[in-house]
Design an enzyme around this catalytic site. Structure first.
Site, PDB file in Angstrom:
ATOM      1  N   ASN A  11      -3.421  -5.796   1.870  1.00  0.00           N
ATOM      2  CA  ASN A  11      -3.125  -4.685   0.970  1.00  0.00           C
ATOM      3  C   ASN A  11      -1.948  -5.081   0.087  1.00  0.00           C
ATOM      4  O   ASN A  11      -0.859  -5.391   0.585  1.00  0.00           O
ATOM      5  CB  ASN A  11      -2.783  -3.440   1.798  1.00  0.00           C
ATOM      6  CG  ASN A  11      -2.592  -2.202   0.944  1.00  0.00           C
ATOM      7  OD1 ASN A  11      -1.955  -2.245  -0.099  1.00  0.00           O
ATOM      8  ND2 ASN A  11      -3.113  -1.082   1.404  1.00  0.00           N
ATOM      9  N   ARG A  36      10.745  -2.500 -12.010  1.00  0.00           N
ATOM     10  CA  ARG A  36      11.440  -3.027 -13.191  1.00  0.00           C
ATOM     11  C   ARG A  36      10.685  -2.761 -14.489  1.00  0.00           C
ATOM     12  O   ARG A  36      11.161  -3.115 -15.562  1.00  0.00           O
ATOM     13  CB  ARG A  36      11.675  -4.536 -13.027  1.00  0.00           C
ATOM     14  CG  ARG A  36      12.683  -4.882 -11.956  1.00  0.00           C
ATOM     15  CD  ARG A  36      14.080  -4.378 -12.305  1.00  0.00           C
ATOM     16  NE  ARG A  36      14.643  -5.051 -13.452  1.00  0.00           N
ATOM     17  CZ  ARG A  36      15.398  -6.140 -13.389  1.00  0.00           C
ATOM     18  NH1 ARG A  36      15.671  -6.690 -12.207  1.00  0.00           N
ATOM     19  NH2 ARG A  36      15.890  -6.694 -14.479  1.00  0.00           N
ATOM     20  N   HIS A  74      -4.734   0.738  -2.850  1.00  0.00           N
ATOM     21  CA  HIS A  74      -4.791   2.179  -2.612  1.00  0.00           C
ATOM     22  C   HIS A  74      -4.146   2.890  -3.802  1.00  0.00           C
ATOM     23  O   HIS A  74      -2.971   3.262  -3.751  1.00  0.00           O
ATOM     24  CB  HIS A  74      -4.049   2.524  -1.316  1.00  0.00           C
ATOM     25  CG  HIS A  74      -4.209   3.947  -0.868  1.00  0.00           C
ATOM     26  ND1 HIS A  74      -4.316   4.294   0.454  1.00  0.00           N
ATOM     27  CD2 HIS A  74      -4.272   5.110  -1.565  1.00  0.00           C
ATOM     28  CE1 HIS A  74      -4.426   5.618   0.553  1.00  0.00           C
ATOM     29  NE2 HIS A  74      -4.402   6.126  -0.668  1.00  0.00           N
ATOM     30  N   ARG A 102      -2.973   5.736  -6.166  1.00  0.00           N
ATOM     31  CA  ARG A 102      -2.705   7.162  -6.008  1.00  0.00           C
ATOM     32  C   ARG A 102      -2.592   7.803  -7.394  1.00  0.00           C
ATOM     33  O   ARG A 102      -2.338   7.110  -8.375  1.00  0.00           O
ATOM     34  CB  ARG A 102      -1.431   7.375  -5.188  1.00  0.00           C
ATOM     35  CG  ARG A 102      -1.634   7.043  -3.702  1.00  0.00           C
ATOM     36  CD  ARG A 102      -0.379   7.316  -2.887  1.00  0.00           C
ATOM     37  NE  ARG A 102      -0.681   7.375  -1.452  1.00  0.00           N
ATOM     38  CZ  ARG A 102      -0.682   6.333  -0.636  1.00  0.00           C
ATOM     39  NH1 ARG A 102      -0.406   5.121  -1.105  1.00  0.00           N
ATOM     40  NH2 ARG A 102      -0.958   6.478   0.650  1.00  0.00           N
ATOM     41  N   HIS A 122       2.391   2.758  -7.396  1.00  0.00           N
ATOM     42  CA  HIS A 122       2.272   1.331  -7.082  1.00  0.00           C
ATOM     43  C   HIS A 122       1.051   0.766  -7.797  1.00  0.00           C
ATOM     44  O   HIS A 122       1.161   0.347  -8.940  1.00  0.00           O
ATOM     45  CB  HIS A 122       2.280   1.069  -5.567  1.00  0.00           C
ATOM     46  CG  HIS A 122       1.568   2.097  -4.741  1.00  0.00           C
ATOM     47  ND1 HIS A 122       0.215   2.334  -4.816  1.00  0.00           N
ATOM     48  CD2 HIS A 122       2.032   2.944  -3.789  1.00  0.00           C
ATOM     49  CE1 HIS A 122      -0.127   3.275  -3.957  1.00  0.00           C
ATOM     50  NE2 HIS A 122       0.947   3.672  -3.318  1.00  0.00           N
ATOM     51  N   GLU A 175      -9.037   1.959  -1.359  1.00  0.00           N
ATOM     52  CA  GLU A 175      -8.734   3.129  -0.541  1.00  0.00           C
ATOM     53  C   GLU A 175      -8.257   4.269  -1.429  1.00  0.00           C
ATOM     54  O   GLU A 175      -7.712   4.035  -2.501  1.00  0.00           O
ATOM     55  CB  GLU A 175      -7.614   2.817   0.452  1.00  0.00           C
ATOM     56  CG  GLU A 175      -7.916   1.745   1.457  1.00  0.00           C
ATOM     57  CD  GLU A 175      -6.748   1.524   2.406  1.00  0.00           C
ATOM     58  OE1 GLU A 175      -6.961   0.891   3.455  1.00  0.00           O
ATOM     59  OE2 GLU A 175      -5.625   1.965   2.101  1.00  0.00           O
ATOM     60  N   THR A 177       3.043   7.727   2.484  1.00  0.00           N
ATOM     61  CA  THR A 177       1.971   6.862   2.966  1.00  0.00           C
ATOM     62  C   THR A 177       0.977   7.716   3.731  1.00  0.00           C
ATOM     63  O   THR A 177       1.257   8.879   4.048  1.00  0.00           O
ATOM     64  CB  THR A 177       2.534   5.738   3.857  1.00  0.00           C
ATOM     65  OG1 THR A 177       1.474   4.825   4.197  1.00  0.00           O
ATOM     66  CG2 THR A 177       3.146   6.296   5.138  1.00  0.00           C
ATOM     67  N   HIS A 231      -2.868   0.417   9.476  1.00  0.00           N
ATOM     68  CA  HIS A 231      -1.629   1.177   9.356  1.00  0.00           C
ATOM     69  C   HIS A 231      -0.638   0.733  10.431  1.00  0.00           C
ATOM     70  O   HIS A 231      -0.809   0.988  11.609  1.00  0.00           O
ATOM     71  CB  HIS A 231      -1.821   2.689   9.431  1.00  0.00           C
ATOM     72  CG  HIS A 231      -0.747   3.434   8.680  1.00  0.00           C
ATOM     73  ND1 HIS A 231      -0.857   3.772   7.355  1.00  0.00           N
ATOM     74  CD2 HIS A 231       0.479   3.856   9.056  1.00  0.00           C
ATOM     75  CE1 HIS A 231       0.242   4.397   6.952  1.00  0.00           C
ATOM     76  NE2 HIS A 231       1.071   4.439   7.969  1.00  0.00           N
ATOM     77  N   ASP A 232       0.401   0.056   9.969  1.00  0.00           N
ATOM     78  CA  ASP A 232       1.505  -0.415  10.808  1.00  0.00           C
ATOM     79  C   ASP A 232       1.108  -1.497  11.812  1.00  0.00           C
ATOM     80  O   ASP A 232       1.845  -1.759  12.770  1.00  0.00           O
ATOM     81  CB  ASP A 232       2.181   0.751  11.532  1.00  0.00           C
ATOM     82  CG  ASP A 232       3.050   1.575  10.600  1.00  0.00           C
ATOM     83  OD1 ASP A 232       3.252   1.157   9.442  1.00  0.00           O
ATOM     84  OD2 ASP A 232       3.531   2.643  11.018  1.00  0.00           O
TER      85      ASP A 232
END
Length: 241
Positions: free
Chosen positions: A7, A18, A43, A45, A50, A70, A101, A191-192
């Site tokens: 990811n 920046r 992913h 959004r 991002h 995603e 998240t 996830h994690d």
């Protein structure tokens, strides 16, 4: 063998901080594949904090492994983005608007009709579907009724419990994976997951097809280098008992 999908959201976060194009997410995706990644995950959004929607179009042109998009399909814009780019896989995630998240899986019973309609639309376009679920047998069984190809187990509870009691932490995931296998659902996870906890998870979850890892992998790459880090994660996904 379990595939590793990287990811690259965090790369886009750094770029956006920046306002320029450094680091370039397309180049990083190309490098990830060159270093051994077996998939690229993004992913996007609605606030594009991002991954930007344009990034998806740009990445579609260059990704040669599996491309996984995603996102929350509550906005039609996301659905249209996926249909326009036809990734290998779309993973539906019920993250709230503005959430830092993803933090929970779908209630596949309450949202059954919505998921059936969306999954049907994506599958008609030839896109493999996966839905984010908690390790709850009822949610897994509900997922089967939506027509999805796969589920992605939300693994943050496992990661949180791993250092305290890994056998207890993985118990519900083993049961959920077993039920998914019985129902003929493909199995992903994410996830994690990290270098600390990935091997144990992979070795105890039967027929785990794919893990999607971003935050931990990118953090590790700061110290270890991106190529070396991807190779280390690949070693964990391929480890035998």
């Amino acid at each position: 063998m379990t595939k590793l999908s990287v990811n690259i959201n965090k790369i886009a976060t750094l770029r956006n901080s920046r306002g320029g194009d450094n680091p370039n997410v397309v180049k990083v995706a190309i490098d990830c594949e060159r270093f051994g990644a077996e998939g690229i995950t993004v992913h996007p959004r609605p606030d594009e904090r991002h991954i930007r929607y344009q990034d998806v179009y740009d990445l579609k042109e260059i990704v040669t492994t599996e491309f996984n998009i995603e996102g929350n399909p509550s906005e039609r814009k996301f659905v249209e983005l996926v249909l326009a780019n036809k990734p290998t896989q779309v993973t539906l995630v019920p993250d709230a608007l503005g959430a830092i998240t993803s933090n929970a899986g779908w209630d596949t019973i309450t949202h059954k009709s919505l998921l059936i309609d969306l999954i049907s639309e994506f599958k008609e376009a030839g896109i493999r579907t996966s839905i984010f679920v908690d390790p709850d047998l009822k949610m897994v069984e509900g997922a089967k009724e939506t027509g999805t190809d796969r589920i992605e187990l939300y693994t943050e509870p496992y990661a949180e419990g791993y250092t305290k009691n890994r056998e207890s932490a993985i118990k519900d995931f083993v049961l959920a994976a077993g039920r998914a296998n019985e129902l003929g659902l493909g199995l992903n996870a994410g996830h994690d997951l990290s270098l600390e906890n990935l091997r144990y998870f992979q070795q105890n979850i039967p027929n785990l097809l794919e893990v999607s890892i971003g935050h931990a992998l990118i953090c590790d790459s700061i110290y270890l280098g991106l190529e070396n880090t991807i190779q280390l994660y690949l070693r964990e996904t391929k480890a035998k008992i």
